[in-house]
Design an enzyme around this catalytic site. Structure first.
Site, PDB file in Angstrom:
ATOM      1  CB  CYS A  24      -0.945  -0.011   1.185  1.00 25.27           C
ATOM      2  SG  CYS A  24      -1.912  -1.514   1.260  1.00 25.27           S
TER       3      CYS A  24
ATOM      4  CG  HIS B   5      -3.286   3.090   2.531  1.00 24.57           C
ATOM      5  ND1 HIS B   5      -3.798   2.799   1.289  1.00 24.57           N
ATOM      6  CD2 HIS B   5      -3.307   1.929   3.239  1.00 24.57           C
ATOM      7  CE1 HIS B   5      -4.110   1.510   1.242  1.00 24.57           C
ATOM      8  NE2 HIS B   5      -3.819   0.969   2.412  1.00 24.57           N
TER       9      HIS B   5
ATOM     10  CG  ASN C 158      -6.535  -1.351   1.531  1.00 29.07           C
ATOM     11  OD1 ASN C 158      -5.883  -0.894   0.591  1.00 29.07           O
ATOM     12  ND2 ASN C 158      -5.965  -1.801   2.634  1.00 29.07           N
TER      13      ASN C 158
HETATM   14  C1  LIG Z   1      -9.574  -6.089   9.936  1.00 26.05           C
HETATM   15  C2  LIG Z   1     -10.249  -5.144  10.910  1.00 26.05           C
HETATM   16  C3  LIG Z   1     -11.353  -4.373  10.205  1.00 26.05           C
HETATM   17  C4  LIG Z   1     -10.888  -5.977  12.011  1.00 26.05           C
HETATM   18  O1  LIG Z   1     -11.496  -5.102  12.955  1.00 26.05           O
HETATM   19  P1  LIG Z   1     -11.233  -5.291  14.510  1.00 26.05           P
HETATM   20  O2  LIG Z   1     -12.046  -4.301  15.199  1.00 26.05           O
HETATM   21  O3  LIG Z   1      -9.736  -5.265  14.727  1.00 26.05           O
HETATM   22  O4  LIG Z   1     -11.825  -6.710  14.757  1.00 26.05           O
HETATM   23  P2  LIG Z   1     -11.087  -8.023  15.327  1.00 26.05           P
HETATM   24  O5  LIG Z   1     -10.111  -8.550  14.331  1.00 26.05           O
HETATM   25  O6  LIG Z   1     -10.603  -7.726  16.706  1.00 26.05           O
HETATM   26  O7  LIG Z   1     -12.302  -9.005  15.414  1.00 26.05           O
HETATM   27  C5  LIG Z   1     -13.405  -8.760  16.274  1.00 26.05           C
HETATM   28  C6  LIG Z   1     -14.443  -9.833  16.002  1.00 26.05           C
HETATM   29  O8  LIG Z   1     -15.065  -9.581  14.747  1.00 26.05           O
HETATM   30  C7  LIG Z   1     -15.020 -10.764  13.948  1.00 26.05           C
HETATM   31  N1  LIG Z   1     -14.958 -10.397  12.548  1.00 26.05           N
HETATM   32  C8  LIG Z   1     -13.835 -10.205  11.779  1.00 26.05           C
HETATM   33  N2  LIG Z   1     -14.216  -9.875  10.541  1.00 26.05           N
HETATM   34  C9  LIG Z   1     -15.557  -9.839  10.518  1.00 26.05           C
HETATM   35  C10 LIG Z   1     -16.512  -9.546   9.528  1.00 26.05           C
HETATM   36  N3  LIG Z   1     -16.157  -9.213   8.276  1.00 26.05           N
HETATM   37  N4  LIG Z   1     -17.826  -9.582   9.860  1.00 26.05           N
HETATM   38  C11 LIG Z   1     -18.210  -9.908  11.103  1.00 26.05           C
HETATM   39  N5  LIG Z   1     -17.355 -10.208  12.091  1.00 26.05           N
HETATM   40  C12 LIG Z   1     -16.039 -10.164  11.801  1.00 26.05           C
HETATM   41  C13 LIG Z   1     -13.797 -11.501  14.437  1.00 26.05           C
HETATM   42  O9  LIG Z   1     -13.904 -12.875  14.123  1.00 26.05           O
HETATM   43  C14 LIG Z   1     -13.872 -11.240  15.926  1.00 26.05           C
HETATM   44  O10 LIG Z   1     -14.819 -12.114  16.499  1.00 26.05           O
HETATM   45  P3  LIG Z   1     -14.571 -12.729  17.969  1.00 26.05           P
HETATM   46  O11 LIG Z   1     -14.530 -11.532  18.887  1.00 26.05           O
HETATM   47  O12 LIG Z   1     -15.752 -13.596  18.156  1.00 26.05           O
HETATM   48  O13 LIG Z   1     -13.256 -13.442  17.880  1.00 26.05           O
HETATM   49  C15 LIG Z   1      -9.215  -4.154  11.528  1.00 26.05           C
HETATM   50  O14 LIG Z   1      -8.380  -4.837  12.443  1.00 26.05           O
HETATM   51  C16 LIG Z   1      -8.352  -3.483  10.508  1.00 26.05           C
HETATM   52  O15 LIG Z   1      -8.827  -2.747   9.653  1.00 26.05           O
HETATM   53  N6  LIG Z   1      -7.013  -3.692  10.590  1.00 26.05           N
HETATM   54  C17 LIG Z   1      -6.090  -3.137   9.643  1.00 26.05           C
HETATM   55  C18 LIG Z   1      -6.099  -3.998   8.428  1.00 26.05           C
HETATM   56  C19 LIG Z   1      -5.579  -3.314   7.223  1.00 26.05           C
HETATM   57  O16 LIG Z   1      -5.720  -2.126   7.077  1.00 26.05           O
HETATM   58  N7  LIG Z   1      -4.993  -4.086   6.318  1.00 26.05           N
HETATM   59  C20 LIG Z   1      -4.474  -3.580   5.104  1.00 26.05           C
HETATM   60  C21 LIG Z   1      -3.142  -3.004   5.339  1.00 26.05           C
HETATM   61  S1  LIG Z   1      -2.737  -1.888   4.092  1.00 26.05           S
END
Ligand SMILES: CC(C)(COP(=O)(O)OP(=O)(O)OC[C@H]1O[C@@H](n2cnc3c(N)ncnc32)[C@H](O)[C@@H]1OP(=O)(O)O)[C@@H](O)C(=O)NCCC(=O)NCCS
Length: 331
Positions: A118, A258, A288
């Site tokens: 990214c 980004h 993204n």
């Molecule tokens: C991926 C992201 C949206 C997840 O959000 P989060 O608030 O961190 O959520 P978590 O990973 O802690 O998961 C929380 C819960 O939601 C669930 N969950 C994850 N994706 C889900 C979805 N699409 N729909 C519903 N539930 C979801 C998980 O399984 C977890 O469940 P649990 O509590 O029963 O284990 C977030 O971490 C993020 O954006 N991270 C950066 C990723 C990124 O930018 N990547 C590209 C880099 S350039």
């Protein structure tokens, strides 16, 4: 690095392009256990573009590049260097940049890809800045282009809701006075490689029926950990480039981060004390798009008149690697 010479690299023209196909949150609700409400509140994303079968990365890259070249009012033969940032190339060999170079008729240009996920577009701007200031190149075409949806596992709800496809481009050339790129910094830390990576398909795990069946060519991500790295790295590098140029966050007219997650954008903006009105977000429409995210956003801002001559523009990115970067431009 601080830019102290008389010649700066300015952004002379921008363009963007993306597939017509749209994948909405409602579509994803039918594919994995998720909901529009979860995706919207956790990421800000409502839809993303998805390439159709037969559509490939350079197709959108060339369309974006043609627009940028036309707006920069140069001839493709004047381009000295084509840099294509992508982690989803048309093919392994040759570079997607060479395919684009031929398609554009940029017959006097060197061409190469940048693999910095990214942060690829800001890596490209930083390299273009150096090449132009040292006189190695006059005009440099920098592109960020991705078809990420081909590498997304549509059974993994943790990643499949995030990514979309598209391309953005910019033509850079020499400008005089206190204009153009004022400061640019790029960084990496490979110790965090497992935060976002695809384990199979390279020489370490060559593509085979087994790697395909195990889905090892798909992106794997530790979203939670990456979130923290993203907020820290983007806010730190933003402050560094502002310091380099002797400017402050309050001088910034527009901040284009980004587009990874609206909560990441909000957290970085809050750390920098840049209020919402000065932050550009298109995450709800595109998700993204990795290296394409900043150049698509930049061109949308140019088209809608959000940036005017003399405005200070701050761009910051982070991505798989991990990589990050910051670029400060006087428009
Ligand atoms: C991926 C992201 C949206 C997840 O959000 P989060 O608030 O961190 O959520 P978590 O990973 O802690 O998961 C929380 C819960 O939601 C669930 N969950 C994850 N994706 C889900 C979805 N699409 N729909 C519903 N539930 C979801 C998980 O399984 C977890 O469940 P649990 O509590 O029963 O284990 C977030 O971490 C993020 O954006 N991270 C950066 C990723 C990124 O930018 N990547 C590209 C880099 S350039």
């Amino acid at each position: 690095m601080n830019n102290t010479g008389n010649v700066h690299a300015g952004i002379l023209g921008t363009g963007h392009s993306y597939p017509e196909g749209i994948l909405t949150n409602a579509d994803l609700e039918k594919m994995v256990e998720t909901s529009d409400d979860w995706i919207t509140t956790r990421t800000g994303i409502k839809q993303r573009r998805k390439a159709a079968p037969g559509e490939y990365t350079s197709l959108f890259a060339v369309r974006a590049a043609r627009q940028a070249i036309e707006r920069a009012r140069i001839d493709p033969l004047e381009i000295d260097l084509v840099l294509c940032a992508t982690v989803t190339p048309d093919q392994i060999l040759p570079s997607t940049a060479c395919i684009i170079q031929a398609e554009l008729g940029a017959n006097k240009a060197a061409a190469m890809d940048i693999v910095a996920a990214c942060s690829g577009f800001l890596y490209g701007l930083t390299l273009a800045d150096s090449m132009i200031r040292t006189g190695q190149s006059r005009y440099v075409l920098v592109i960020g282009a991705e078809i990420l949806t081909q590498y997304v596992d549509y059974t993994d709800r943790g990643t499949c809701v995030l990514f979309g496809d598209g391309a953005g481009a910019a033509v850079l050339g020499p400008v005089e006075g206190n204009q153009g790129i004022l400061a640019a910094r790029i960084r990496s830390d490979g110790r965090y490689l497992e935060q976002l990576y695809s384990p199979g398909g390279g020489t370490r795990k060559p593509p085979s029926a087994e790697t395909l069946a195990a889905g090892e060519h798909f992106f794997k991500m530790k979203g939670n950990e990456l979130f923290k790295v993203a907020v820290r790295s983007m806010s730190e590098i933003s402050n560094e480039v502002l310091d380099d140029a002797g400017l402050r966050a309050e001088d910034v007219k527009l901040f284009i981060p980004h587009q990874a997650n609206q909560r990441i954008t909000d957290a970085v903006a809050s750390k920098l004390n840049v209020e919402q009105e000065r932050v550009y977000s298109n995450i709800s429409m595109h998700g993204n798009t990795s290296s394409a995210s900043i150049p698509i956003a930049l061109d949308e801002c140019v088209e809608s008149g959000k940036i005017a001559k003399g405005d200070l523009l701050l761009m910051a990115s982070f991505g798989g690697g991990v990589t990050w970067g910051g670029v400060l431009v006087r428009w």
